[in-house]
Motif scaffolding. Structure first.
Motif, short mmCIF file in Angstrom:
data_model
loop_
_atom_site.label_atom_id
_atom_site.label_comp_id
_atom_site.label_asym_id
_atom_site.label_seq_id
_atom_site.Cartn_x
_atom_site.Cartn_y
_atom_site.Cartn_z
N LEU A 80 14.33 7.50 -3.81
CA LEU A 80 14.50 8.61 -2.88
C LEU A 80 15.98 8.94 -2.67
O LEU A 80 16.36 10.11 -2.58
N VAL A 81 16.81 7.92 -2.63
CA VAL A 81 18.25 8.14 -2.51
C VAL A 81 18.78 8.81 -3.79
O VAL A 81 19.57 9.75 -3.73
N ALA A 82 18.29 8.36 -4.94
CA ALA A 82 18.76 8.90 -6.22
C ALA A 82 18.37 10.36 -6.41
O ALA A 82 19.14 11.13 -7.00
N ILE A 83 17.22 10.76 -5.92
CA ILE A 83 16.78 12.14 -6.13
C ILE A 83 17.22 13.08 -5.02
O ILE A 83 17.06 14.29 -5.14
N PHE A 84 17.81 12.53 -3.97
CA PHE A 84 18.24 13.37 -2.85
C PHE A 84 19.20 14.49 -3.27
O PHE A 84 19.08 15.62 -2.79
N PRO A 85 20.14 14.24 -4.19
CA PRO A 85 21.03 15.34 -4.60
C PRO A 85 20.27 16.54 -5.17
O PRO A 85 20.70 17.68 -4.99
N ALA A 86 19.15 16.31 -5.83
CA ALA A 86 18.35 17.44 -6.34
C ALA A 86 17.79 18.26 -5.19
O ALA A 86 17.75 19.49 -5.26
N ASN A 87 17.39 17.59 -4.13
CA ASN A 87 16.87 18.32 -2.96
C ASN A 87 17.98 19.09 -2.25
O ASN A 87 17.76 20.22 -1.81
N VAL A 88 19.16 18.49 -2.17
CA VAL A 88 20.30 19.19 -1.57
C VAL A 88 20.67 20.40 -2.43
O VAL A 88 20.89 21.50 -1.92
N TYR A 89 20.71 20.20 -3.74
CA TYR A 89 21.03 21.30 -4.66
C TYR A 89 20.01 22.43 -4.51
O TYR A 89 20.37 23.60 -4.44
N MET A 90 18.74 22.07 -4.45
CA MET A 90 17.70 23.08 -4.29
C MET A 90 17.88 23.87 -3.00
O MET A 90 17.70 25.08 -2.97
N ALA A 91 18.26 23.19 -1.93
CA ALA A 91 18.41 23.85 -0.63
C ALA A 91 19.67 24.72 -0.56
O ALA A 91 19.67 25.76 0.10
N THR A 92 20.72 24.30 -1.22
CA THR A 92 22.01 24.96 -1.01
C THR A 92 22.48 25.89 -2.12
O THR A 92 23.37 26.70 -1.90
N SER A 93 21.90 25.78 -3.30
CA SER A 93 22.46 26.50 -4.44
C SER A 93 21.93 27.92 -4.62
O SER A 93 22.55 28.72 -5.30
N ALA A 108 13.20 29.48 2.18
CA ALA A 108 14.31 28.67 2.72
C ALA A 108 13.75 27.53 3.57
O ALA A 108 14.29 26.41 3.54
N LEU A 109 12.67 27.79 4.29
CA LEU A 109 12.06 26.75 5.12
C LEU A 109 11.59 25.58 4.25
O LEU A 109 11.82 24.41 4.58
N VAL A 110 10.96 25.88 3.13
CA VAL A 110 10.50 24.83 2.23
C VAL A 110 11.68 24.10 1.62
O VAL A 110 11.71 22.87 1.56
N ARG A 111 12.67 24.85 1.17
CA ARG A 111 13.85 24.23 0.54
C ARG A 111 14.56 23.29 1.50
O ARG A 111 14.90 22.16 1.14
N TRP A 112 14.81 23.75 2.73
CA TRP A 112 15.51 22.92 3.71
C TRP A 112 14.58 21.87 4.30
O TRP A 112 15.03 20.79 4.69
N GLY A 113 13.29 22.16 4.35
CA GLY A 113 12.32 21.21 4.88
C GLY A 113 12.18 19.95 4.03
O GLY A 113 11.80 18.89 4.52
N ARG A 114 12.50 20.09 2.76
CA ARG A 114 12.44 18.92 1.87
C ARG A 114 13.47 17.85 2.26
O ARG A 114 13.26 16.67 2.01
#
Length: 138
Positions: A80-93, A108-114
């Motif tokens: 979960l720690v290793a894949i967190f950057p993908a979730n941040v990228y999805m939310a912010t990019s 945006a709710l789904v992206r940030w909700g992750r």
């Protein structure tokens, strides 16, 4: 731990394990969805998608086996720690996710909700890193 929560520990384990297995298998069924959210600074996006898919299947199975459960729970935390950057990228990019079932890009709710969901999943995994109580037999 609260006795009410304790009653749910085993049933939630049998939900958690298969969820990770299904999520991992999806990395092989529709890898193009996952490749899109790998941050571009990371090399070999497709290889990372497959690697994370293998890891999810492995932790999912490991969680269901009493002998490997604690190790698998710690591995889940690491995953979960290793894949967190993908979730941040999805939310912010602002990357457009193409090919989602049902069509459409996640809101945006789904992206940030992750992002907070990852915290919930992390706490859920940490629950199984503790040695079982004598009464648990899990």
């Amino acid at each position: 731990m609260n006795e009410v929560l304790q009653r749910f520990k085993r049933p939630l384990l049998y939900l958690m394990g298969p969820l990770y297995v299904v999520a991992g298998v999806l990395h092989f069924v529709v890898p193009e969805l996952y490749v899109q959210i790998v941050p571009p600074v990371l090399p070999a996006a497709l290889a990372l998608v497959y690697l994370s898919g293998v890891a999810e299947v492995a932790v999912g199975i490991g969680l269901l086996i009493p002998r490997t459960r604690r190790y698998a729970a710690w591995a889940t935390v690491a995953l979960l720690v290793a894949i967190f950057p993908a979730n941040v990228y999805m939310a912010t990019s602002g990357v457009v996710i193409e090919g989602l079932p049902g069509g459409g890009d996640p809101s945006a709710l789904v992206r940030w909700g992750r992002l907070p969901l990852q915290g919930v999943l992390l706490l859920w995994a940490l629950w199984y890193t503790r040695p079982p109580r004598e009464a648990d037999h899990s």
